[in-house]
Design a protein around this motif. Structure first.
Motif, PDB file in Angstrom:
ATOM      1  N   HIS B  23       0.521  -1.109  -0.373  1.00 13.41           N
ATOM      2  CA  HIS B  23       0.166   0.000   0.021  1.00 13.41           C
ATOM      3  C   HIS B  23       0.719   1.095  -0.452  1.00 13.41           C
ATOM      4  O   HIS B  23       1.368   1.761   1.194  1.00 13.41           O
ATOM      5  N   PRO B  24       1.432   1.620  -1.250  1.00 13.74           N
ATOM      6  CA  PRO B  24       2.756   2.646  -0.849  1.00 13.74           C
ATOM      7  C   PRO B  24       1.976   4.382  -0.602  1.00 13.74           C
ATOM      8  O   PRO B  24       2.808   4.833  -0.392  1.00 13.74           O
ATOM      9  N   TYR B  25       0.763   4.718  -1.044  1.00 15.83           N
ATOM     10  CA  TYR B  25      -0.077   5.676  -0.598  1.00 15.83           C
ATOM     11  C   TYR B  25      -0.918   5.171   0.335  1.00 15.83           C
ATOM     12  O   TYR B  25      -1.575   4.723   0.348  1.00 15.83           O
ATOM     13  N   THR B  27      -4.078   7.660   2.102  1.00 18.40           N
ATOM     14  CA  THR B  27      -5.016   9.134   2.319  1.00 18.40           C
ATOM     15  C   THR B  27      -4.928   9.939   4.076  1.00 18.40           C
ATOM     16  O   THR B  27      -4.342   9.154   4.463  1.00 18.40           O
ATOM     17  N   LYS B 172      10.150   5.414  -6.343  1.00 15.06           N
ATOM     18  CA  LYS B 172       9.915   7.026  -7.529  1.00 15.06           C
ATOM     19  C   LYS B 172      10.303   8.043  -6.576  1.00 15.06           C
ATOM     20  O   LYS B 172       9.217   8.014  -5.770  1.00 15.06           O
ATOM     21  N   TYR B 177      12.075  14.948 -11.572  1.00 14.88           N
ATOM     22  CA  TYR B 177      10.876  15.099 -12.197  1.00 14.88           C
ATOM     23  C   TYR B 177      11.260  17.323 -11.888  1.00 14.88           C
ATOM     24  O   TYR B 177      10.267  17.744 -12.713  1.00 14.88           O
ATOM     25  N   MET B 229       1.833  10.532   0.717  1.00 19.34           N
ATOM     26  CA  MET B 229       0.630  10.655   0.563  1.00 19.34           C
ATOM     27  C   MET B 229       0.149  11.206  -1.108  1.00 19.34           C
ATOM     28  O   MET B 229      -0.762  10.779  -1.813  1.00 19.34           O
ATOM     29  N   TYR B 230       1.219  11.274  -1.770  1.00 21.49           N
ATOM     30  CA  TYR B 230       0.730  11.863  -3.137  1.00 21.49           C
ATOM     31  C   TYR B 230       2.535  11.920  -3.859  1.00 21.49           C
ATOM     32  O   TYR B 230       3.752  11.344  -3.670  1.00 21.49           O
ATOM     33  N   PRO B 231       1.527  11.044  -4.857  1.00 21.65           N
ATOM     34  CA  PRO B 231       2.963  10.859  -6.074  1.00 21.65           C
ATOM     35  C   PRO B 231       4.354  11.604  -6.479  1.00 21.65           C
ATOM     36  O   PRO B 231       4.108  13.095  -6.107  1.00 21.65           O
ATOM     37  N   PRO B 232       5.072  10.852  -6.902  1.00 22.31           N
ATOM     38  CA  PRO B 232       6.339  11.963  -7.157  1.00 22.31           C
ATOM     39  C   PRO B 232       5.944  12.526  -8.203  1.00 22.31           C
ATOM     40  O   PRO B 232       6.951  13.895  -7.840  1.00 22.31           O
ATOM     41  N   ASN B 233       5.490  12.665  -8.689  1.00 22.95           N
ATOM     42  CA  ASN B 233       4.961  13.894  -9.830  1.00 22.95           C
ATOM     43  C   ASN B 233       4.475  14.934  -9.331  1.00 22.95           C
ATOM     44  O   ASN B 233       4.932  15.916  -9.881  1.00 22.95           O
ATOM     45  N   TYR B 279       1.519  16.390 -17.107  1.00 21.02           N
ATOM     46  CA  TYR B 279       2.106  16.276 -16.033  1.00 21.02           C
ATOM     47  C   TYR B 279       0.948  15.138 -14.912  1.00 21.02           C
ATOM     48  O   TYR B 279       1.382  14.467 -13.706  1.00 21.02           O
ATOM     49  N   MET B 280       0.161  14.713 -15.196  1.00 22.97           N
ATOM     50  CA  MET B 280      -1.061  14.211 -14.984  1.00 22.97           C
ATOM     51  C   MET B 280      -0.640  14.772 -12.367  1.00 22.97           C
ATOM     52  O   MET B 280      -0.750  13.695 -12.163  1.00 22.97           O
ATOM     53  N   ALA B 281      -1.351  16.028 -12.655  1.00 18.87           N
ATOM     54  CA  ALA B 281      -1.261  15.970 -11.263  1.00 18.87           C
ATOM     55  C   ALA B 281      -2.425  17.167 -10.859  1.00 18.87           C
ATOM     56  O   ALA B 281      -2.823  17.719 -12.270  1.00 18.87           O
ATOM     57  N   GLU B 282      -3.148  17.679 -10.105  1.00 16.02           N
ATOM     58  CA  GLU B 282      -3.778  19.015 -10.243  1.00 16.02           C
ATOM     59  C   GLU B 282      -3.836  19.857  -8.334  1.00 16.02           C
ATOM     60  O   GLU B 282      -2.856  19.960  -7.549  1.00 16.02           O
TER      61      GLU B 282
END
Lengths: 289, 403
Positions: B23-25, B27, B172, B177, B229-233, B279-282
């Protein structure tokens, strides 16, 4: 042993017996460091002489020895610095033999990789060592770049070995036996492996600060930020190396990012990026079945 | 470590085999739940202090060895993860941090033997012994039984850490990035460098943020964030965005072109747009990350003494070299002058709040208890043959699709 002449003779004996093993290298390194303050300059001359006279195999052994010598010199300097009280400012600034290596780098490399075919066996290892020195800022990047471009300009020149042999390698190399060739291959393999294992080690700036107290936690963002590399900061050196080595945003990055995003939000679609309105309402289901 | 014994189910109750998913990330709800569960009798402040100490120790040992940033960052990450599942009271933080460092070295191929890591840790913990050392590098002459004992404990904790990551050795990092995306956004090198450093500091935000959860749930729960909680990008973009905001606090760099490019970065990343697809982020995530980072800087700017140790190095230099700018005349390392003033940063935060994106609903906890993912029972079960455990590299649903 107080007589500089005796020291020199003993050192010459050691360095002539130098082989590719770590044991042999460390022995010579220890001796060189022990007598640095008394006759470092003398011993350095011995090293240069041996580099000019020795066989091709011997010369690459010397270069690996110099790598260890630099590493150990810096280690010794870092450990000693807080206690150096009576030394002149000149002493504080130099890192034992490293300065000699830096000063005579071109000469050394020209000996270790002489022009022509006979230098070729030493070329890949030499480049590896030079790049290592550059990354770790053991030698100024500019200086290393000069020498590296010297070597690569030779690569592109036509191979007119028979007519352009350097005087120092004028004597024809004795023909190596099969056993000797295999031995050299094996030695190279071991040494490359060792270099690779150390390749990731970051530069330790020359000023060698005292061991940091581990509860002191300064934010990286609070360290002085300049346009150019601050050679005192290991952080800056690492950033500069990363800056040079990192490729631009490309398809592989897109792929990797999509994969990672999926791990983070498993309910989002894999292809394309949809602004999923349901995102907030879905639960993270943890399956322990 | 014996606390698990009474809770071990009898063999007949155990399934023949069971799976564990990586479970890498997490909430924020999960982080909250897990932290609460593991805190025990410690107050949030004490817990925060413990985390700071551990992260500082990782930093000190790691940088003395010369590990690159990614190794240190992952080690701190692993430490945080570990204590979401295992209580602090059951473990000595030296064992956990060094084990985390060791696992990290394997993940990033920057290998160092446990014994070597231990030796350096002794030099950091006992500088007076290191100073007396006869060896060239200042290695401490630790008595062999102690060193061996410590090494065994390190390896035992390593096993537990590996289970918390389900033996998934990939990791990652956002650092590359920051450079890649920064270049594509045409940010100045100086801005990218600033963002890169923020990425390092972001590791610190874990405990600041969890601490904030408990101070004021109303204000902060929707802004909680943690490196896991957040991916590296997203993290990289968040740091770039924050760096672009910070440049507004300083006088503009001399080439005006650079100043314009940097402020353009802030403008782009502030609003939702096509870049989110690229970049697949918000944008909302970037905003959250920026808030936490700025809070961190504010806290550090307001409490510089909190960042230094009460324990100073044992042997200050009687003759400080002019090159050692950080050493004061009495030899105690002083932190460098802080580049941002707290009130500047606070004003920045206020400005950010004025044009914020609307809040997104917080993701609630799932039906299963996340602490069941890896629990203290594992300690008692180590070495016992109680059926097969499958360790899978990703969350259910993703596993089997190229993961």
């Amino acid at each position: 042993m107080h007589d500089p002449f005796e020291v020199r003779m003993q050192f010459l004996g050691l360095i002539r017996k130098l082989n590719a093993s770590q044991q042999s290298i460390q022995k010579v390194v220890a001796f060189a460091l022990k007598y640095f303050s008394r006759c470092g300059e003398d011993l350095w001359e011995c090293i240069i002489e041996e580099c000019q006279k020795g066989s091709i195999n011997h010369r690459i052994n010397i270069l690996y020895f110099l790598d260890s010598l630099c590493e150990t010199s810096l280690l010794a300097k870092a450990h000693q610095l807080p206690e150096q009280s009576s030394s002149s400012s000149k002493q504080v600034n130099n890192a034992l033999y490293v300065d000699y290596v830096s000063r005579d780098l071109t000469q050394i490399v020209e000996c270790v990789v002489p022009v022509g075919r006979q230098g070729l066996p030493n070329l890949p290892s030499t480049k590896q060592i030079l790049e290592n020195w550059r990354t770790k800022r053991i030698i100024e990047p500019q200086k290393v770049d000069e020498v590296l471009s010297l070597l690569s300009s030779r690569d592109s020149a036509p191979d007119t070995t028979s007519t352009s042999v350097a005087p120092s390698a004028a004597k024809s190399e004795p023909h190596l036996s099969r056993g000797e060739i295999f031995k050299r291959i094996e030695e190279d393999r071991e040494r490359h492996k060792r270099l690779r294992e150390r390749r990731w080690v970051q530069a330790q700036p020359h000023s060698g600060s005292a061991v940091p107290s581990y509860s002191m936690f300064t934010l990286a963002s609070f360290l002085p930020l300049s346009d150019t590399e601050n050679a005192e900061l290991a952080l800056d050196i690492e950033f500069e190396n990363e800056w040079e080595a990192t490729s631009d945003w490309n398809e592989d990055d897109v792929e990797a990012t999509a994969e990672e995003r999926e791990l983070c939000h498993p309910h989002l679609k894999r292809k394309g990026f949809t602004n999923d309105e349901d995102e907030g309402e879905q639960e993270m289901d943890i399956d322990l079945s | 470590m014996d606390s698990g014994h009474s809770r071990v189910p009898s063999p007949s109750q155990l399934p023949a085999s069971f799976s564990k998913y990586h479970h890498p990330y997490f909430t924020s709800a999960e982080v909250q739940h897990l932290s609460e569960k593991q805190r025990g009798k410690l107050s949030a402040t004490q817990e925060e202090k413990a985390r700071q100490q551990a992260c500082g120790f990782i930093e000190a040992v790691g940088s003395k060895i010369g590990f690159p940033r990614k190794t240190l960052a992952t080690a701190q990450n692993l430490y945080h993860r570990f204590h979401l599942f295992f209580p602090r009271k059951d473990f000595n933080y030296h064992d956990v941090t060094l084990a985390a460092l060791y696992v990290s070295t394997k993940m990033h191929d920057t290998l160092k033997k446990p014994r070597e890591i231990l030796m350096v840790s002794y030099a950091v913990r006992f500088p007076e012994l290191a100073a007396k050392s006869k060896s060239v590098g200042g290695e401490v002459d630790m008595d062999p039984p102690t060193a061996e004992n410590d090494r065994q404990r390190l390896l035992a904790v390593e096993r537990l850490i590996l289970e918390t990551i389900c033996f998934n050795f990939t990791s990652k990092m956002p650092f590359s990035y920051v450079i890649k995306i920064g270049r594509k956004l045409k940010a100045s090198k100086k801005l990218i460098k600033c963002a890169w450093r923020l990425t390092i500091d972001r590791r610190v935000t874990f405990f600041i943020v969890v601490h904030l959860i408990f101070i004021s749930e109303r204000n902060y729960s929707h802004r909680t964030l943690v490196p896991i909680m957040y991916p590296p990008n997203t993290v990289a973009l968040g740091c770039l965005y924050t760096a672009s905001l910070l440049t507004t606090l300083e006088p503009p760099p001399s080439p005006l072109v650079e100043a314009q490019l940097d402020s353009r970065v802030a403008t782009i990343l502030k609003e939702k747009g096509d870049w989110e697809r690229t970049y697949m982020a918000e944008a909302e995530d970037l905003e959250e990350i920026a808030h936490v980072l700025i809070d961190l800087l504010i806290q550090a700017a307001q409490n510089p003494s909190a960042n230094t140790s009460p324990r100073t190095p044992a042997s200050p230099s009687p003759h400080p070299s002019p090159r050692n700018q950080h050493l004061s005349p009495v030899g105690t390392p002083q932190p460098p002058p802080i580049p941002y003033k707290a009130d500047q940063l606070i004003r920045l935060k206020i400005m950010m709040r004025q044009n914020e994106h609307p809040l997104r609903p917080q993701q609630p906890l799932g039906s299963a208890d996340p602490s069941e993912l890896y629990n203290g029972n594992d300690i008692a079960m180590l070495g016992r043959n109680q059926g097969t455990v499958r360790f899978l590299f990703g969350p259910p649903g993703i596993v089997g699709q190229g993961v």
